[in-house]
Structures are given as structure tokens and as C-alpha cells.
Scaffold this motif. Structure first.
Motif, mmCIF file in Angstrom:
data_model
loop_
_atom_site.group_PDB
_atom_site.id
_atom_site.type_symbol
_atom_site.label_atom_id
_atom_site.label_comp_id
_atom_site.label_asym_id
_atom_site.label_seq_id
_atom_site.Cartn_x
_atom_site.Cartn_y
_atom_site.Cartn_z
ATOM 1 N N ALA A 149 51.817 33.991 50.927
ATOM 2 C CA ALA A 149 51.832 34.013 52.386
ATOM 3 C C ALA A 149 51.998 32.634 52.999
ATOM 4 O O ALA A 149 51.994 32.509 54.226
ATOM 5 C CB ALA A 149 50.538 34.649 52.914
ATOM 6 N N GLY A 150 52.171 31.600 52.166
ATOM 7 C CA GLY A 150 52.207 30.224 52.665
ATOM 8 C C GLY A 150 53.055 30.015 53.901
ATOM 9 O O GLY A 150 52.554 29.553 54.925
ATOM 10 N N PRO A 151 54.368 30.352 53.875
ATOM 11 C CA PRO A 151 55.216 30.085 55.037
ATOM 12 C C PRO A 151 55.349 31.267 55.998
ATOM 13 O O PRO A 151 56.151 31.204 56.936
ATOM 14 C CB PRO A 151 56.565 29.778 54.388
ATOM 15 N N LEU A 152 54.606 32.340 55.771
ATOM 16 C CA LEU A 152 54.779 33.543 56.578
ATOM 17 C C LEU A 152 54.012 33.470 57.890
ATOM 18 O O LEU A 152 52.903 32.946 57.949
ATOM 19 C CB LEU A 152 54.311 34.775 55.803
ATOM 20 N N ASP A 153 54.610 34.050 58.942
ATOM 21 C CA ASP A 153 53.894 34.199 60.211
ATOM 22 C C ASP A 153 53.036 35.459 60.155
ATOM 23 O O ASP A 153 52.933 36.122 59.112
ATOM 24 C CB ASP A 153 54.876 34.235 61.387
ATOM 25 N N GLY A 154 52.412 35.809 61.270
ATOM 26 C CA GLY A 154 51.517 36.953 61.289
ATOM 27 C C GLY A 154 52.215 38.246 60.899
ATOM 28 O O GLY A 154 51.676 39.055 60.130
ATOM 29 N N GLN A 155 53.417 38.467 61.434
ATOM 30 C CA GLN A 155 54.156 39.674 61.086
ATOM 31 C C GLN A 155 54.522 39.673 59.610
ATOM 32 O O GLN A 155 54.448 40.711 58.932
ATOM 33 C CB GLN A 155 55.418 39.800 61.929
ATOM 34 N N GLY A 156 54.910 38.508 59.101
ATOM 35 C CA GLY A 156 55.250 38.415 57.693
ATOM 36 C C GLY A 156 54.069 38.718 56.790
ATOM 37 O O GLY A 156 54.206 39.392 55.764
ATOM 38 N N ARG A 157 52.872 38.247 57.172
ATOM 39 C CA ARG A 157 51.673 38.541 56.378
ATOM 40 C C ARG A 157 51.343 40.030 56.426
ATOM 41 O O ARG A 157 50.880 40.595 55.429
ATOM 42 C CB ARG A 157 50.499 37.699 56.859
ATOM 43 N N THR A 158 51.607 40.659 57.576
ATOM 44 C CA THR A 158 51.399 42.108 57.676
ATOM 45 C C THR A 158 52.344 42.849 56.742
ATOM 46 O O THR A 158 51.941 43.783 56.033
ATOM 47 C CB THR A 158 51.606 42.588 59.119
ATOM 48 N N ARG A 159 53.620 42.449 56.729
ATOM 49 C CA ARG A 159 54.600 43.081 55.842
ATOM 50 C C ARG A 159 54.206 42.874 54.377
ATOM 51 O O ARG A 159 54.330 43.783 53.551
ATOM 52 C CB ARG A 159 55.986 42.498 56.096
ATOM 53 N N LEU A 160 53.742 41.676 54.055
ATOM 54 C CA LEU A 160 53.289 41.396 52.695
ATOM 55 C C LEU A 160 52.146 42.330 52.317
ATOM 56 O O LEU A 160 52.154 42.939 51.242
ATOM 57 C CB LEU A 160 52.850 39.940 52.584
ATOM 58 N N ALA A 161 51.156 42.450 53.192
ATOM 59 C CA ALA A 161 50.015 43.316 52.906
ATOM 60 C C ALA A 161 50.455 44.764 52.722
ATOM 61 O O ALA A 161 49.937 45.475 51.842
ATOM 62 C CB ALA A 161 48.989 43.215 54.034
ATOM 63 N N GLU A 162 51.408 45.217 53.523
ATOM 64 C CA GLU A 162 51.913 46.589 53.395
ATOM 65 C C GLU A 162 52.572 46.814 52.045
ATOM 66 O O GLU A 162 52.371 47.866 51.404
ATOM 67 C CB GLU A 162 52.909 46.883 54.518
ATOM 68 N N GLN A 163 53.362 45.839 51.607
ATOM 69 C CA GLN A 163 54.048 45.988 50.323
ATOM 70 C C GLN A 163 53.085 45.900 49.142
ATOM 71 O O GLN A 163 53.252 46.610 48.147
ATOM 72 C CB GLN A 163 55.159 44.942 50.204
ATOM 73 N N VAL A 164 52.083 45.053 49.255
ATOM 74 C CA VAL A 164 51.058 44.994 48.213
ATOM 75 C C VAL A 164 50.319 46.327 48.127
ATOM 76 O O VAL A 164 50.081 46.859 47.031
ATOM 77 C CB VAL A 164 50.078 43.836 48.477
ATOM 78 N N GLN A 165 49.967 46.900 49.278
ATOM 79 C CA GLN A 165 49.268 48.180 49.279
ATOM 80 C C GLN A 165 50.146 49.290 48.707
ATOM 81 O O GLN A 165 49.679 50.141 47.934
ATOM 82 C CB GLN A 165 48.825 48.551 50.701
ATOM 83 N N ALA A 166 51.435 49.299 49.061
ATOM 84 C CA ALA A 166 52.349 50.305 48.515
ATOM 85 C C ALA A 166 52.464 50.162 46.999
ATOM 86 O O ALA A 166 52.488 51.165 46.264
ATOM 87 C CB ALA A 166 53.722 50.168 49.173
ATOM 88 N N HIS A 167 52.538 48.913 46.526
ATOM 89 C CA HIS A 167 52.616 48.649 45.086
ATOM 90 C C HIS A 167 51.364 49.151 44.378
ATOM 91 O O HIS A 167 51.450 49.822 43.342
ATOM 92 C CB HIS A 167 52.789 47.147 44.882
ATOM 93 N N ARG A 168 50.208 48.870 44.952
ATOM 94 C CA ARG A 168 48.956 49.309 44.342
ATOM 95 C C ARG A 168 48.809 50.827 44.373
ATOM 96 O O ARG A 168 48.237 51.428 43.456
ATOM 97 C CB ARG A 168 47.776 48.649 45.059
ATOM 98 N N SER A 169 49.330 51.465 45.426
ATOM 99 C CA SER A 169 49.178 52.914 45.566
ATOM 100 C C SER A 169 49.939 53.684 44.496
ATOM 101 O O SER A 169 49.624 54.842 44.224
ATOM 102 C CB SER A 169 49.639 53.368 46.957
ATOM 103 N N LYS A 170 50.943 53.052 43.869
ATOM 104 C CA LYS A 170 51.664 53.737 42.797
ATOM 105 C C LYS A 170 51.247 53.223 41.417
ATOM 106 O O LYS A 170 51.943 53.428 40.439
ATOM 107 C CB LYS A 170 53.170 53.601 42.995
ATOM 108 N N GLY A 171 50.088 52.543 41.366
ATOM 109 C CA GLY A 171 49.530 52.116 40.093
ATOM 110 C C GLY A 171 49.829 50.697 39.710
ATOM 111 O O GLY A 171 49.466 50.267 38.618
ATOM 112 N N GLY A 172 50.490 49.941 40.596
ATOM 113 C CA GLY A 172 50.723 48.536 40.326
ATOM 114 C C GLY A 172 49.484 47.703 40.597
ATOM 115 O O GLY A 172 48.519 48.172 41.208
ATOM 116 N N SER A 173 49.501 46.458 40.151
ATOM 117 C CA SER A 173 48.371 45.558 40.361
ATOM 118 C C SER A 173 48.893 44.172 40.726
ATOM 119 O O SER A 173 50.059 43.845 40.473
ATOM 120 C CB SER A 173 47.483 45.488 39.109
ATOM 121 N N VAL A 174 48.013 43.361 41.330
ATOM 122 C CA VAL A 174 48.429 42.078 41.890
ATOM 123 C C VAL A 174 47.343 41.028 41.658
ATOM 124 O O VAL A 174 46.154 41.303 41.851
ATOM 125 C CB VAL A 174 48.680 42.179 43.412
#
Length: 225
Positions: free
Chosen positions: A178-203
């Protein structure tokens, strides 16, 4: 946008990556000792990461967050201890199981977003899955034919994250995602991490920033962050 045409792919290949569950993959580290030069960074470090989990690595600069991530990815050899994925040595499994995001984004300035992602998908064995659903999820589809050198630093980071998503690896290792991301970018990152985890991925992510990821465990290296 000239050559902005959809890829010719079969319907099953176009299925959203977010709908495809991973086979269970667990990462384990046992008794890791890490150092940088003469500086000892960690001793007897054990770590476990199960499907659906997230770990946030925190700590001051130089505490060893990046070194630990690189050891878990197989880029550096620990002074002692071992890392396994599903009970197999890391050297035999990391190439197929780990998606890596380092400090740099791995983009060539003259290449378009489309060209860059096509290259990385070939390297990572991603086949001909369209990148457009992932780019839409990151609000980057409109820039698919723009050279990456003409994107902002935050937009470049989103493209690098798209590369990790499209690798379709179950374990993500992210260094300051999230280093160079703005607020919207951090939200998108969190959404993708959650989607990844919801299908059995890990981070596992090293971060100086507060990341509001659901049920993420904190691992603080080297004292206070």
C-alpha cells in the motif's frame, strides 16, 4: 484507444479468477534465523499460514520484514531453519504456489499495461485469461493501452497487484503493497485481498501503514513499529 480489443478466449477461460477456489495450501517456517551482514534479524522464528489467513509484518526500518518475506519466497536462504509448503521443501514448491510483490513493480515504462500483463502471464503460466476483469476490479481498465511509464506511482502499484492476482498463486507475499496507494487504492487492495482469502488463498504483507484487513494477524519484528 486504438488497439483496445478484447482477447479471444474460451468462455471457461474468461471465468473470473475470484470464482475459482484454490486447493488447500499451507506455509510453515520452523526455527528460522535471519541476518543481514553482521546484524541478526531473527532467531528461532516459527510461522504458520493456513488457507484464508493473512499476516501483517510490522516493525521499524531494518527490522527484517523484507528479509523474512524474501526467505519465505525462496529468494534468500535463512541462516538456520526451514520453510515448507504443504510439507514439501520451499525450493520444490514456491514457483507454483507463491505470488510475489516486491518494492519495485516489475514494469517497463515503454510497455502498455496490456503488454506488461501479457508478458507476466506468459512467464507465470497464466494462460490466456483476460486481464480485464481484474483491471476493472482495480479501476485500471481504462488505462489498459497506456504505457506504464505514463501512469502515476499509485497506478503502477495497482498494475503490479494485478500481476500478482493474475498469477493465480494461492500464497501472496507482498512487500509494502500500500506504500504509494491513496485511500481508494488501499480500499481496492483490501477488497482484492479479501477476495483472494475467500477462495482459500493466503497473504503475508510487510507494512508500515495500518491496513484494515479482516482478522489479519500481526507479527511485529524487532520491537516497536
Amino acid at each position: 484507444m486504438g488497439d483496445m480489443q478484447p482477447m479471444n478466449i474460451a468462455p471457461d477461460q474468461a471465468k473470473s479468477l475470484a470464482q475459482q477456489a484454490f486447493e488447500p495450501v499451507a506455509l510453515r517456517a520452523f526455527g528460522l534465523a535471519l541476518s543481514r551482514g553482521d546484524t541478526k534479524l531473527a532467531q528461532n522464528l516459527d510461522l504458520s499460514l493456513d488457507p484464508g489467513e493473512a499476516i501483517l509484518l510490522t516493525g521499524h526500518n531494518g527490522a527484517g520484514k523484507t528479509t523474512l518475506l524474501r526467505a519465505l519466497a525462496g529468494f534468500v536462504r535463512p541462516d538456520a531453519g526451514r520453510v515448507e509448503i504443504n510439507g514439501q521443501p520451499l525450493s520444490e514448491t514456491a514457483g507454483e504456489q507463491v505470488g510475489w510483490l516486491g518494492h519495485t513493480d516489475g514494469l517497463k515504462p515503454a510497455e502498455t499495461v496490456r503488454q506488461s500483463l501479457a508478458f507476466w502471464m506468459r512467464v507465470q503460466g497464466g494462460g490466456k485469461i483476460s486481464p480485464l476483469p481484474t483491471l476493472r476490479a482495480l479501476d485500471m481498465d481504462r488505462w489498459i493501452d497506456r504505457p506504464t511509464g505514463r501512469l502515476s506511482r499509485g497506478q503502477q502499484r495497482r498494475i503490479a497487484l494485478a500481476r500478482v492476482i493474475l498469477s493465480n498463486r494461492p500464497i501472496w507475499l507482498l512487500d509494502e503493497p500500500a506504500g504509494p496507494l491513496d485511500g481508494q487504492g488501499r480500499t481496492r487492495l483490501a477488497e482484492q485481498v479479501q477476495a483472494h482469502r475467500s477462495k482459500g488463498g493466503s497473504v503475508i504483507a510487510a507494512t508500515h501503514q495500518v491496513l484494515d484487513w479482516s482478522d489479519a494477524r500481526l507479527l511485529n519484528l524487532g520491537g516497536t513499529s
